[in-house]
Design a protein around this motif. Sequence first.
Motif, PDB file in Angstrom:
ATOM      1  N   SER A 116      -5.849  11.507 -19.878  1.00 21.75           N
ATOM      2  CA  SER A 116      -6.569  11.163 -21.104  1.00 21.75           C
ATOM      3  C   SER A 116      -7.818  12.009 -21.208  1.00 21.75           C
ATOM      4  N   ILE A 117      -8.258  12.252 -22.426  1.00 23.25           N
ATOM      5  CA  ILE A 117      -9.517  12.967 -22.629  1.00 23.25           C
ATOM      6  C   ILE A 117     -10.661  12.186 -21.998  1.00 23.25           C
ATOM      7  N   HIS A 118     -10.511  10.857 -21.931  1.00 24.09           N
ATOM      8  CA  HIS A 118     -11.568  10.016 -21.357  1.00 24.09           C
ATOM      9  C   HIS A 118     -11.712  10.206 -19.853  1.00 24.09           C
ATOM     10  N   GLU A 122     -17.750  13.571 -19.183  1.00 23.17           N
ATOM     11  CA  GLU A 122     -18.247  13.817 -20.530  1.00 23.17           C
ATOM     12  C   GLU A 122     -19.609  14.492 -20.493  1.00 23.17           C
ATOM     13  N   GLU A 131     -11.594  21.716 -20.111  1.00 23.79           N
ATOM     14  CA  GLU A 131     -10.949  21.350 -18.861  1.00 23.79           C
ATOM     15  C   GLU A 131     -11.851  21.581 -17.654  1.00 23.79           C
ATOM     16  N   CYS A 169      -4.195  16.192 -21.185  1.00 23.90           N
ATOM     17  CA  CYS A 169      -5.211  15.215 -21.597  1.00 23.90           C
ATOM     18  C   CYS A 169      -5.245  15.108 -23.117  1.00 23.90           C
ATOM     19  N   THR A 171      -6.163  13.541 -26.823  1.00 25.26           N
ATOM     20  CA  THR A 171      -7.277  12.796 -27.417  1.00 25.26           C
ATOM     21  C   THR A 171      -6.699  11.531 -28.055  1.00 25.26           C
ATOM     22  N   ILE A 230      -6.125  20.231 -22.316  1.00 22.89           N
ATOM     23  CA  ILE A 230      -6.542  19.282 -23.346  1.00 22.89           C
ATOM     24  C   ILE A 230      -5.662  19.465 -24.569  1.00 22.89           C
ATOM     25  N   GLY A 232      -5.809  18.319 -28.067  1.00 19.03           N
ATOM     26  CA  GLY A 232      -6.618  17.709 -29.112  1.00 19.03           C
ATOM     27  C   GLY A 232      -6.101  18.036 -30.490  1.00 19.03           C
ATOM     28  N   SER A 295     -17.193  13.557 -28.813  1.00 15.66           N
ATOM     29  CA  SER A 295     -15.770  13.772 -29.095  1.00 15.66           C
ATOM     30  C   SER A 295     -15.508  15.206 -29.553  1.00 15.66           C
ATOM     31  N   VAL A 297     -14.156  18.373 -28.674  1.00 14.02           N
ATOM     32  CA  VAL A 297     -13.252  18.895 -27.648  1.00 14.02           C
ATOM     33  C   VAL A 297     -12.667  20.249 -28.057  1.00 14.02           C
ATOM     34  N   SER A 299      -9.206  22.673 -27.486  1.00 14.55           N
ATOM     35  CA  SER A 299      -7.823  22.830 -27.014  1.00 14.55           C
ATOM     36  C   SER A 299      -7.460  24.303 -26.883  1.00 14.55           C
TER      37      SER A 299
END
Length: 344
Positions: A116-118, A122, A131, A169, A171, A230, A232, A295, A297, A299
Amino acid sequence: MEMDIIAVTGATGHIGNVLIRKLTGTGVKIRALVLPGEDLKPLKDTGAEIVIGDVRDKKSLIKAFSGAKTVFHLAGIISIVRGQRNLLEEVNVRGTKNVIDACINTGAERLIYASSIHALKEPPKGTIITEEQGFDPLQVLGDYAKSKAQASLEVLKSVKDGLYSVIACPTGVIGPFDFKGSEMGTLINNFLKKKIPACVGGAYDFVDVRDVANGMIASAKKGRNGEIYILGGEQITIRELFSMIERLSGIKAPKLNIPASLARFCGLLATPFYKFSRSKPLLTPYSIDVLNSNSLVSSDKAKRELGYTPRSLRISIFDSIKWFKEEEQKYCGNLKFKSGISAI
């Protein structure tokens, strides 16, 4: 000539069933791990071989993975409420360890894990999440993110044990084939039923479930061993998201705006109601914190190395509404599309 076998955990979930649909007809045999008594409607007409099991039961995993060259590990608990730390540890962390052990024991050549992006650390607001942030359970928001970070670290450790592992990962996942009603699917459903009284502040990055599935398949084909990608889509404020749903459905968005601090307090009060009514929680302190976190992000790595190409969020929203409407009016009642609206 025998077909290659691909095993999928979490097969009836949103990403899982879409992934299997993408793999159907590609000349592979798909083996789907599903929980005992689970509704198999999401897998109807996919031709997947059903294996009853649980990531907490290593024997069932060995049965599901036997002879499989590639394993997609999607099973997990998504939680935006407190009080589920033990379950998250049991399923997301220990379950992932079991998946890794079963892959090694059965000789699976490749493991593709949906993190997960979470799970990524962060950085401060305004800093693009890539990444390179890496995983650290002590530097993430909430028990869910902690469990996914821990599980991701276990997957990275498996590389040292000789397992070819790639981590994706995503979003915020959105889109059609949402049979179980994800958090975003429930939000759209409630919007269409005019059950959203107000709009909360904040923003998030949302990605189409079909693009996530494509990205995971590309991870299996092109992803580098031990790498993170990622997946996204498009960052959008909740007000902009509601305006988009309004334009595509013809249903008015709520005009009332609630500040994040008040929404968080309301989330505290609403949490006991969700537990009592057994309804899917949407407004919780955690969900408000997420909407007001970073948020932003990128990709770019997935686009560069995997050929990842996410579609417009407008198309995802349109297709979600259309799918819900076609699902025997199950979610949208007598919803009618606004004339002249197109997804393109």
